[in-house]
Design a protein around this motif. Sequence first.
Motif, PDB file in Angstrom:
ATOM      1  N   PRO A   1       0.827  -1.205   0.000  1.00  0.00           N
ATOM      2  CA  PRO A   1       0.000   0.000   0.000  1.00  0.00           C
ATOM      3  C   PRO A   1       0.864   1.258   0.000  1.00  0.00           C
ATOM      4  CG  PRO A   1      -0.007  -1.007   2.162  1.00  0.00           C
ATOM      5  CD  PRO A   1       0.771  -1.930   1.285  1.00  0.00           C
ATOM      6  N   TYR A   2       0.353   2.294  -0.658  1.00  0.00           N
ATOM      7  CA  TYR A   2       1.061   3.567  -0.720  1.00  0.00           C
ATOM      8  C   TYR A   2       0.880   4.302   0.605  1.00  0.00           C
ATOM      9  CZ  TYR A   2       2.462   8.124  -2.553  1.00  0.00           C
ATOM     10  OH  TYR A   2       3.103   9.317  -2.777  1.00  0.00           O
ATOM     11  N   GLY A   3       1.944   4.963   1.060  1.00  0.00           N
ATOM     12  CA  GLY A   3       1.810   5.795   2.249  1.00  0.00           C
ATOM     13  C   GLY A   3       2.167   5.088   3.545  1.00  0.00           C
ATOM     14  N   ARG A   4       2.713   3.890   3.446  1.00  0.00           N
ATOM     15  CA  ARG A   4       3.022   3.172   4.679  1.00  0.00           C
ATOM     16  C   ARG A   4       4.500   3.265   5.019  1.00  0.00           C
ATOM     17  NH1 ARG A   4       1.801  -3.083   4.706  1.00  0.00           N
ATOM     18  NH2 ARG A   4       3.749  -2.954   3.545  1.00  0.00           N
ATOM     19  N   ASP A   5       5.316   3.194   3.964  1.00  0.00           N
ATOM     20  CA  ASP A   5       6.757   3.174   4.193  1.00  0.00           C
ATOM     21  C   ASP A   5       7.418   4.085   3.159  1.00  0.00           C
ATOM     22  OD1 ASP A   5       9.265   1.143   5.126  1.00  0.00           O
ATOM     23  OD2 ASP A   5       9.440   2.039   3.134  1.00  0.00           O
ATOM     24  N   GLY A   6       8.225   5.003   3.645  1.00  0.00           N
ATOM     25  CA  GLY A   6       8.820   6.008   2.780  1.00  0.00           C
ATOM     26  C   GLY A   6       9.593   5.417   1.607  1.00  0.00           C
ATOM     27  N   ARG A   7      10.356   4.377   1.884  1.00  0.00           N
ATOM     28  CA  ARG A   7      11.174   3.798   0.818  1.00  0.00           C
ATOM     29  C   ARG A   7      10.310   3.083  -0.208  1.00  0.00           C
ATOM     30  NH1 ARG A   7      16.469   0.440   2.449  1.00  0.00           N
ATOM     31  NH2 ARG A   7      16.023  -0.462   0.446  1.00  0.00           N
ATOM     32  N   ASP A   8       9.306   2.385   0.292  1.00  0.00           N
ATOM     33  CA  ASP A   8       8.399   1.706  -0.629  1.00  0.00           C
ATOM     34  C   ASP A   8       7.663   2.709  -1.508  1.00  0.00           C
ATOM     35  OD1 ASP A   8       9.225  -0.545   0.582  1.00  0.00           O
ATOM     36  OD2 ASP A   8       7.330  -1.017   1.595  1.00  0.00           O
ATOM     37  N   ASP A   9       7.308   3.849  -0.908  1.00  0.00           N
ATOM     38  CA  ASP A   9       6.583   4.866  -1.674  1.00  0.00           C
ATOM     39  C   ASP A   9       7.407   5.351  -2.865  1.00  0.00           C
ATOM     40  OD1 ASP A   9       4.503   4.591   0.000  1.00  0.00           O
ATOM     41  OD2 ASP A   9       4.741   6.505   1.058  1.00  0.00           O
ATOM     42  N   VAL A  10       8.721   5.509  -2.640  1.00  0.00           N
ATOM     43  CA  VAL A  10       9.583   5.934  -3.743  1.00  0.00           C
ATOM     44  C   VAL A  10       9.430   4.934  -4.890  1.00  0.00           C
ATOM     45  CG1 VAL A  10      11.962   6.265  -4.507  1.00  0.00           C
ATOM     46  CG2 VAL A  10      11.240   7.111  -2.254  1.00  0.00           C
ATOM     47  N   SER A  11       9.512   3.650  -4.552  1.00  0.00           N
ATOM     48  CA  SER A  11       9.433   2.624  -5.593  1.00  0.00           C
ATOM     49  C   SER A  11       8.077   2.648  -6.297  1.00  0.00           C
ATOM     50  CB  SER A  11       9.678   1.238  -4.993  1.00  0.00           C
ATOM     51  OG  SER A  11      10.989   1.179  -4.482  1.00  0.00           O
ATOM     52  N   LEU A  12       7.016   2.815  -5.519  1.00  0.00           N
ATOM     53  CA  LEU A  12       5.676   2.847  -6.125  1.00  0.00           C
ATOM     54  C   LEU A  12       5.538   4.033  -7.074  1.00  0.00           C
ATOM     55  CD1 LEU A  12       3.598   1.928  -2.951  1.00  0.00           C
ATOM     56  CD2 LEU A  12       3.882   0.510  -5.000  1.00  0.00           C
ATOM     57  N   ARG A  13       6.086   5.181  -6.658  1.00  0.00           N
ATOM     58  CA  ARG A  13       5.997   6.362  -7.514  1.00  0.00           C
ATOM     59  C   ARG A  13       6.807   6.171  -8.788  1.00  0.00           C
ATOM     60  NH1 ARG A  13       5.788   9.684  -2.344  1.00  0.00           N
ATOM     61  NH2 ARG A  13       8.065   9.705  -2.319  1.00  0.00           N
TER      62      ARG A  13
END
Length: 877
Positions: A256-268
């Motif tokens: 999910p978007y918005g849970r983990d800063g690093r993951d968000d970078v990848s999703l974006r």
Amino acid sequence: MRADEIRRLFLRFFEERGHRIVPSSSLIPDDPSLLLTNAGMNQFKPYFLGLREPPYPRAASAQKVFRTSDIENVGHTARHLTFFEMLGNFSFGDYFKAEACAWALELVTEGYGIDRDRIWVTVFETDDETVGVWTDLGIPPQRIVRRGKADNFWWMHVAGPCGPCSEIYVDRGPRYGPDGGPEVDEDRFLEIWNVVFMQNECDDRGNVLRDLPKKNIDTGSSLERVAMVLQEVDNVFETDLLRPILAVAEEVSDHPYGRDGRDDVSLRVMAEHGRACTFLISDGVLPSNEGRGYVLRRMLRRLVTHARRLGVDRPVMPDLVAKTVEVMGDAYPELRANQSFVLQVAASEEERFGATYRQGMALFEAEVAKARESGSRMFRGDAAFKLHDTFGFPIESTLELAAEEGLSVDTEGFARLMEEQRRRAREAARKGAFAEEALAELSATAGPTEFLGYERLTAEARVLGVLSDGERTEVAGEGSRVRLVLDRTPFYAEAGGQVGDAGVIRTPGGLVVVEDTRPGPGGLIVHEGVVRSGEVRAGEEAEAQVDAPRREATARSHTATHVLHWSVRHLLGEHARQAGSLVAPGRLRFDFTHFEAVPRERLEEIEELANRRLAEDAAVRAYETTFEFARSQGAIALFEEKYGDIVRVVEVGDYSLELCGGTHVRHTGQVSLLRLVSEGSVGAGLRRVEALVGPDALRHVNLERRLLEEVLEALGARDPAEAPERVRQAVARIKQLETELGKVRRAERDREVERLVAGALDVAGVSLVVARLDGQDADELREMALRLRERLGRRGRGAAVLGSAREGRALLVAALTQDLVASGVTAPALLETAARAVGGRAGGRPDLAYGGGGQGAAVGQALEEIPGRLAELLGLR
Ligand code: SER
């Protein structure tokens, strides 16, 4: 306000104010100095420069734009994108500062409804006039910020029009950063519109050269940023333009978007690059290792790297492409038309990289571990090079991955290795370079060679330069390889896919056989060949004579290529663009962008259509005109011409128009026949067809006929129509016979086994078969021995010993049942004396042994010893 509404509102606003709405141009610009379309004004460059009369004084557009400079920022910030939509209005010498600023402010405040108090503007430091304009429009002085050339002077980053600019910023409020205006914080103060006063022309470094003939307006406003403000979201990824694509990234990665800063970078990254790649491919960019193809490849690989980081193990592009088309397809219908093509290019590139990704990552991780162990914060340059060279990791991806691990990359080491690789390549090219240098020198004095070959195949000329062994020389003697430069020549130098001419050049004292003709520096035409007799001297008169039949065969191929190109596009679609060609005497090769294999029936249709058009015997005309005119007529340009250039257009009938410098037949009937002989892939999204032309095509047909005749003869048939069925029958018959033969052989062998078993000796309760089967090889003997053992084993203990004399040598095999082995007898021991008798030794497993020796004639005698040997081993003697 939805993005679609913003786009509509913008265009309607300017349409109502006398602007012509112009569709977005392609991301592949018409301008050879630009890699990718980087601003809304690109398509209007000739109007600004005064090279072309604009057909309307005002225009507005929503333009697809791509900026490579921001690739590595994407994902890490709220506002950076590679691909975005630029809304813009343009004035070509019509209105200027006052109207441009007033309208922009009106649309922002009254149209979009953004509160005036939130607006800040920037102006070029010395531009008092614009400060005055804004003040008159009611912007308070403390919200008018003056800035220098780096911020408030806009140019294309290539040579072209440029000028001071003034930007509109929106204050997003204290939640996003400290107060103080755009000078201080670009997160809080978001630029939404840039108004450029196009009044100068600059060189490719941005140095102003002169004033433009007129004062123009070029504005650009990122739709994504306006949407971000109006939809009151934190960043561009949460606007309705990108949020649905981001949702796809969430779904395929199960993060999910918005849970983990690093993951968000990848999703974006996945969402943004997925969208950008879709647009690039749809406009015809294909993955490659240079230019725009590399930009695309690098982004796709960065995307895949981020998806893998999130643990996604399956292809992600198909879903990202599909969603992009869904969201953007109304505004950009070409996305719908090209969807399947985009999907296939993207999926195939993803698959290619995916295959090496894992190995690359293993190397990457091992390197990180090594660095950690040794307490280093440096990722080694040779590892980065290997990732790049072997596993296709763009250096930018490695930098990013390493940064995530808290490591920096030894980019110097990397660069050194890259340089070394380049040096090796250069070394290889060095020899050729000597000659290039000599030619470059020559071109300074000899100037461009006059080409006479469109009208004639022979000409009187003068020898301006002779090169032998890469060096200028005054005279070259019999047998020397030479390059000759004449002042004028009928020889066509290889270009545009068409091979160079061959022929002869005669001088008063010598004869040169020209094997090839190539373009040299500065417009030189260079004849390459051998001095067949006498000698040639610089400065002499010469008579140049092109090999006419060869040239005619080449001309046929060239016209055939144009007609084939037309036929391919006509039947497969406009996306099937020529990507390369070889035009040679009697044959051609034609590469074009198309994703799937072209089925045989389709190829036949293409071939038939091309031949029907050729048979119409339409005239082939060539003429020179301006690039602008040729393009306005719909001519297909394969090379990067420049505005203002005089180009040559080749027109076949009223259907094919291409910019082309090649030589052609006068009427298509002269081609007579085009025959496709192969079709295949030459890279992602690229197909290649090969064809034969004219008499060569006919020869090919004849060759096929002859082969068919030979087949018929071998079959004893007469009617070619019968051939396939007869061959099928023959093959089926062979298979059937083989099966039957196998059965017969097996039956025969079984009988043999029974015969031998029937004659088995009884040695103290052990059944022993000893037999001589001359001519059989070791495998056959073993096979037989195993069958015998199996058969004997049913009765109790047993042994089979077989021998064969073959090509003068003796072979022995012994196979023993397990219970015989259990009573202490082994196969090697059983064979031992017999093997010695044939001059060799025995060896193997206890239940299966081989022996052999050089005395084939002794086999019989050796075998005779076996029963006694067995008795001995059983302890009876
Ligand atoms: N050309 C300017 C820009 O791209 C305004 O359109 O920012």
